[in-house]
Design an enzyme around this catalytic site. Structure first.
Site, mmCIF file in Angstrom:
data_model
loop_
_atom_site.group_PDB
_atom_site.id
_atom_site.type_symbol
_atom_site.label_atom_id
_atom_site.label_comp_id
_atom_site.label_asym_id
_atom_site.label_seq_id
_atom_site.Cartn_x
_atom_site.Cartn_y
_atom_site.Cartn_z
ATOM 1 N N LYS A 96 0.828 -1.207 0.000
ATOM 2 C CA LYS A 96 0.000 0.000 0.000
ATOM 3 C C LYS A 96 0.865 1.261 0.000
ATOM 4 C CE LYS A 96 -4.293 1.591 2.094
ATOM 5 N NZ LYS A 96 -5.315 1.266 3.109
ATOM 6 N N GLU A 141 9.833 -5.583 4.518
ATOM 7 C CA GLU A 141 9.958 -6.967 4.035
ATOM 8 C C GLU A 141 9.695 -7.053 2.524
ATOM 9 O OE1 GLU A 141 8.181 -7.071 8.249
ATOM 10 O OE2 GLU A 141 7.976 -5.868 6.424
ATOM 11 N N GLY A 156 -5.554 -3.535 4.242
ATOM 12 C CA GLY A 156 -4.808 -4.619 3.621
ATOM 13 C C GLY A 156 -5.439 -5.982 3.805
ATOM 14 N N ARG A 157 -5.950 -6.272 5.001
ATOM 15 C CA ARG A 157 -6.508 -7.603 5.261
ATOM 16 C C ARG A 157 -7.889 -7.788 4.654
ATOM 17 N NH1 ARG A 157 -5.759 -4.474 9.537
ATOM 18 N NH2 ARG A 157 -7.473 -3.868 10.918
ATOM 19 N N GLU A 173 -5.782 -9.016 13.896
ATOM 20 C CA GLU A 173 -5.266 -7.695 13.572
ATOM 21 C C GLU A 173 -6.384 -6.654 13.618
ATOM 22 O OE1 GLU A 173 -1.764 -6.991 10.830
ATOM 23 O OE2 GLU A 173 -3.380 -6.181 9.578
ATOM 24 N N HIS A 229 -5.457 -35.580 15.109
ATOM 25 C CA HIS A 229 -4.303 -36.375 15.534
ATOM 26 C C HIS A 229 -3.189 -35.481 16.075
ATOM 27 C CE1 HIS A 229 -5.947 -40.119 13.877
ATOM 28 N NE2 HIS A 229 -6.491 -39.325 12.979
ATOM 29 N N LYS A 237 7.762 -2.357 13.871
ATOM 30 C CA LYS A 237 8.374 -1.922 12.613
ATOM 31 C C LYS A 237 9.418 -0.830 12.864
ATOM 32 C CE LYS A 237 4.675 -2.765 9.243
ATOM 33 N NZ LYS A 237 3.747 -2.111 8.294
#
Length: 547
Positions: free
Chosen positions: A206, A212, A267-268, A353, A384, A512
């Site tokens: 964005k 990253e 963003g999400r 978030e 399991h 950050k």
């Protein structure tokens, strides 16, 4: 604005929670043969059974009263109409506009959002068709065969989850890969077998400053130019999705190759936008539109259904009931469909978030639990691994079980085995088995009294573990779109009821900032004396061991 604890419904729910903690769902089912009919919702593409929760008519009526007192419907209208309900960032929240079926203007800050969305969809479609049909050529004139999406968080999890879920609808015109981890091992592993002449990179950020993402993007450019020996090749192999065109162009990406993001899309919640380019490239644009259509169907249900019949509202209220009033601290997402193997991770970000907050809209600290921690795994794998914990630990973990009526890859006998476990687990979590039943069973099997006395306490399951069951007709683009939008709206309603802002993420920013400062220290010979002694000595050890 009234504090939530002062509401009549909130106070009553506190009282009801104390009563319900001494009840068992087995009794509630025994006393009400219509329980499933009352506590389930069926839509054309999916069914929600929420009867296996510690609720009754009075509880649900009070929860619905809470939704009324917290003005969920009014806030819903504000969101869809473009009011700036993201209070801390003074932004609209309009991911729903990305899949809207209307040409009517929707104006935010004097601009028609509808026009912007339609223009970007048209640009996406033209781009997708050009790449998939082999008309977009790399620097050496070869067609593109591989797409590498570089992003992190919402720019990665949403598209990757969807392409994994819908891989059986791909015609393999291109191969799609995802890079999100700044650990160089991931990008090296993905790029090693690829041909630079045939790779197209999508850099999704964005702000176009995410550390990253930009680190991985620079590595990708170096990899490309070391093959092409020409920096101009970037124009034929890189596109960007961003709200910061200037940064993308400074990075070397041509203006025509930049797709828009807007500050009114978090963003999400962005996979419906150009962030979804990897989805459209993998599946084709018609399938991408079907995904949007499914989300639009859920939007319309959320907008029009009465609160008592509104699936996102009911799921949100149940989460608030289980977490804030009954004290559950986590919730499991358990898909019984291999295609949904990334859904738990996606919903983990979407909910935690969004609602992992501890202050109200006014900045006051809350003294009630807000969002549970979200975790999960494919159901059969979980059986399991951690279902022992779900069944017998002294922590109650509500769970969403998600299954499909029809498999996208039918193999004789497999789906029946899968779904028999799906149905059995929710029943077992609810009913449990008491010591008397355990003893009778062991006695019938010829076990000695001494053995029974030793083993019986260990085999007791108290049950009374709440679950929701979501049964989908089949995983396809439209149904998946509806499922994702269902959880998006559930998250929104949770935030309104709990009086927290679901659409910022200030908690992400502190780490950050510190990381940028420490990176400078790692790349130099300095260590800031302002660190705590633990961090300072860890840095010293790292630097010494790295020499």
């Amino acid at each position: 604005m009234l504090a939530r604890q002062t509401l009549a419904s909130w106070k009553k729910l506190n009282q009801l929670a104390q009563d319900k903690k001494s009840q068992h769902m087995n009794t509630l089912f025994a006393e009400d043969s219509k329980r499933f009919d009352k506590f389930s919702i069926e839509l054309p593409r999916l069914l929600l059974d929420y009867s296996k929760n510690l609720i009754d008519d009075e509880t649900m009526a009070t929860l619905l009263k809470l939704a009324e007192e917290t003005e969920v419907t009014a806030w819903r209208e504000k969101m869809f109409s473009g009011e700036k309900i993201n209070k801390t960032e003074h932004r609209a929240v309009l991911h729903t506009a990305l899949r809207r079926h209307s040409d009517e203007p929707l104006v935010v800050d004097g601009e028609n959002v509808t026009d912007h969305v339609q223009q970007q969809l048209a640009k996406m479609e033209a781009f997708v068709n050009k790449v998939r049909q082999g008309h977009w050529l790399g620097y050496s004139g070869k067609r593109i065969t591989d797409i590498v999406n570089i992003g992190v968080g919402g720019s990665n999890l949403g598209p990757q989850m969807v392409t994994e879920a819908l891989k059986h609808y791909s015609d393999n015109s291109v191969n799609v890969h995802y890079v999100s981890n700044v650990d160089g091992a991931q990008i090296v592993e993905i790029l090693r077998p690829l041909d630079p002449e045939k790779v197209l990179f999508i850099v999704s950020s964005k702000t176009f400053t995410t550390t990253e993402t930009m680190t991985n993007a620079r590595t990708a450019i170096n990899w490309l130019t070391s093959s092409s020996f020409d920096e101009k090749s970037v124009a034929k192999h890189f596109v960007a999705v961003t709200a910061n065109k200037e940064n993308a162009m400074s990075f070397g990406i041509q203006a025509d190759n930049i797709f828009d993001m807007w500050d009114w899309v978090g963003g999400r919640f962005s996979l419906w936008s150009a962030i979804g380019l990897p989805i459209a490239l993998d599946l084709g644009f018609d399938q991408f539109r079907a995904l949007l259509d499914g989300a639009h169907e859920m939007d319309q249900h959320f907008l029009s259904a009465p609160l008592a019949e509104n699936m996102p509202v009911i799921m949100a209220l149940l989460s608030v009931w289980n977490t804030t009033f009954l004290g559950a601290r986590s919730q499991a997402i358990l898909p019984y469909d291999q295609t949904l193997h990334m859904l738990s991770a996606y919903l983990q970000q979407a909910e935690m978030e969004s609602n992992g907050k501890s202050v109200t809209w006014d900045g006051d600290e809350v003294d009630y639990a807000t969002v549970p921690s979200i975790w999960g795994e494919l159901g059969i794998n979980g059986q399991h691994a951690f279902y022992q914990y779900l069944h017998q630990s002294n922590n109650v973990v509500p769970a969403d079980f998600i299954g499909s009526v029809a498999s996208v890859t039918p193999v004789k006998g497999h789906h029946e085995t899968l779904m028999s476990n799906f149905f059995a687990q929710t029943q077992a979590l609810m009913t449990g088995v008491d010591e008397e039943q355990v003893r009778a069973d062991l006695k019938a099997k010829g076990r000695t009294d001494a053995y029974i006395d030793t083993v019986a306490p260990h085999k007791v399951h108290k049950g009374n573990r709440p679950t929701n069951t979501l049964l989908l007709k089949r995983i396809d683009p439209t149904t998946l779109g509806s499922l994702i939008a269902l959880y998006e709206h559930k998250i929104f309603v949770q935030g309104i009821v709990l009086q927290i802002c679901s659409f910022d993420q200030w908690g992400v920013e502190l780490g950050k900032g510190l990381a940028a400062k420490i990176q400078h220290e790692l790349e130099s010979n300095t260590i800031d004396p302002g660190h705590d002694c633990s961090t300072e000595n860890l840095l010293r050890f790292y630097k010494k061991a790295s020499q």
